[in-house]
Design a protein around this motif. Sequence first.
Motif, PDB file in Angstrom:
ATOM      1  N   ASP A 182       0.836  -1.209   0.000  1.00  0.00           N
ATOM      2  CA  ASP A 182       0.000   0.000   0.000  1.00  0.00           C
ATOM      3  C   ASP A 182       0.862   1.247   0.000  1.00  0.00           C
ATOM      4  O   ASP A 182       0.579   2.217  -0.708  1.00  0.00           O
ATOM      5  CB  ASP A 182      -0.941   0.008   1.201  1.00  0.00           C
ATOM      6  CG  ASP A 182      -2.025  -1.047   1.105  1.00  0.00           C
ATOM      7  OD1 ASP A 182      -2.258  -1.559  -0.012  1.00  0.00           O
ATOM      8  OD2 ASP A 182      -2.634  -1.359   2.146  1.00  0.00           O
ATOM      9  N   TYR A 183       1.937   1.231   0.789  1.00  0.00           N
ATOM     10  CA  TYR A 183       2.863   2.364   0.835  1.00  0.00           C
ATOM     11  C   TYR A 183       3.501   2.587  -0.530  1.00  0.00           C
ATOM     12  O   TYR A 183       3.571   3.729  -1.020  1.00  0.00           O
ATOM     13  CB  TYR A 183       3.946   2.097   1.887  1.00  0.00           C
ATOM     14  CG  TYR A 183       5.109   3.043   1.818  1.00  0.00           C
ATOM     15  CD1 TYR A 183       5.013   4.334   2.325  1.00  0.00           C
ATOM     16  CD2 TYR A 183       6.317   2.657   1.240  1.00  0.00           C
ATOM     17  CE1 TYR A 183       6.082   5.203   2.251  1.00  0.00           C
ATOM     18  CE2 TYR A 183       7.386   3.512   1.158  1.00  0.00           C
ATOM     19  CZ  TYR A 183       7.268   4.787   1.672  1.00  0.00           C
ATOM     20  OH  TYR A 183       8.330   5.655   1.598  1.00  0.00           O
ATOM     21  N   LYS A 233       1.132   4.135  -3.035  1.00  0.00           N
ATOM     22  CA  LYS A 233       0.929   5.576  -2.827  1.00  0.00           C
ATOM     23  C   LYS A 233       2.124   6.383  -3.316  1.00  0.00           C
ATOM     24  O   LYS A 233       1.964   7.454  -3.873  1.00  0.00           O
ATOM     25  CB  LYS A 233       0.712   5.875  -1.340  1.00  0.00           C
ATOM     26  CG  LYS A 233      -0.707   5.678  -0.888  1.00  0.00           C
ATOM     27  CD  LYS A 233      -0.920   6.265   0.479  1.00  0.00           C
ATOM     28  CE  LYS A 233      -0.611   5.232   1.519  1.00  0.00           C
ATOM     29  NZ  LYS A 233      -0.878   5.658   2.885  1.00  0.00           N
ATOM     30  N   LYS A 234       3.343   5.851  -3.113  1.00  0.00           N
ATOM     31  CA  LYS A 234       4.552   6.583  -3.475  1.00  0.00           C
ATOM     32  C   LYS A 234       4.838   6.552  -4.971  1.00  0.00           C
ATOM     33  O   LYS A 234       5.171   7.569  -5.558  1.00  0.00           O
ATOM     34  CB  LYS A 234       5.762   6.018  -2.724  1.00  0.00           C
ATOM     35  CG  LYS A 234       5.730   6.299  -1.250  1.00  0.00           C
ATOM     36  CD  LYS A 234       5.699   7.763  -0.963  1.00  0.00           C
ATOM     37  CE  LYS A 234       6.987   8.217  -0.381  1.00  0.00           C
ATOM     38  NZ  LYS A 234       6.981   9.596   0.036  1.00  0.00           N
ATOM     39  N   TYR A 290       5.155  -0.150  -8.172  1.00  0.00           N
ATOM     40  CA  TYR A 290       4.215  -1.081  -7.538  1.00  0.00           C
ATOM     41  C   TYR A 290       3.720  -2.107  -8.550  1.00  0.00           C
ATOM     42  O   TYR A 290       3.756  -3.312  -8.299  1.00  0.00           O
ATOM     43  CB  TYR A 290       3.046  -0.292  -6.946  1.00  0.00           C
ATOM     44  CG  TYR A 290       1.874  -1.126  -6.504  1.00  0.00           C
ATOM     45  CD1 TYR A 290       1.898  -1.807  -5.301  1.00  0.00           C
ATOM     46  CD2 TYR A 290       0.726  -1.229  -7.297  1.00  0.00           C
ATOM     47  CE1 TYR A 290       0.815  -2.573  -4.882  1.00  0.00           C
ATOM     48  CE2 TYR A 290      -0.359  -1.987  -6.891  1.00  0.00           C
ATOM     49  CZ  TYR A 290      -0.304  -2.657  -5.682  1.00  0.00           C
ATOM     50  OH  TYR A 290      -1.375  -3.412  -5.290  1.00  0.00           O
TER      51      TYR A 290
END
Length: 89
Positions: free
Chosen positions: A68-69, A72-73, A78
Motif C-alpha cells: 500500500d505504501y 501511494k509513493k 508497484y
Amino acid sequence: MYLTKEKKAEIFEKYGKGKNDTGSTEGQIALFTHRINHLTGHLKNNQKDFNTERSLVKLVGKRRSLLDYLAKKDIVRYRELIQELGIRK
C-alpha cells in the motif's frame, strides 16, 4: 534452514538497489513473499500448526501495508513488482 545469507543477498540484489540494501521497500516485499511462499508450503503438510499460521497472517499483513505504501509513493514500481512476484491484486 530455508533462507541462507546467500539467498537473502540474492533477493535484495535482484529487487533492491544492491545486495546490502536491506531497507528498500521492494527488497522487503520480495523477502516477505519468499517467506510467505515457504510458510504456505509448510502449512499444506502441517494443517494443525497454528503458530505458523499466525506468523503467516502477520507476514501477509506486513507485506500488504508495504505494498500500500509503495502504491501511494510510486504506482509504476508497484505494478512492476506485483507483476514480477506474481502477487494478486
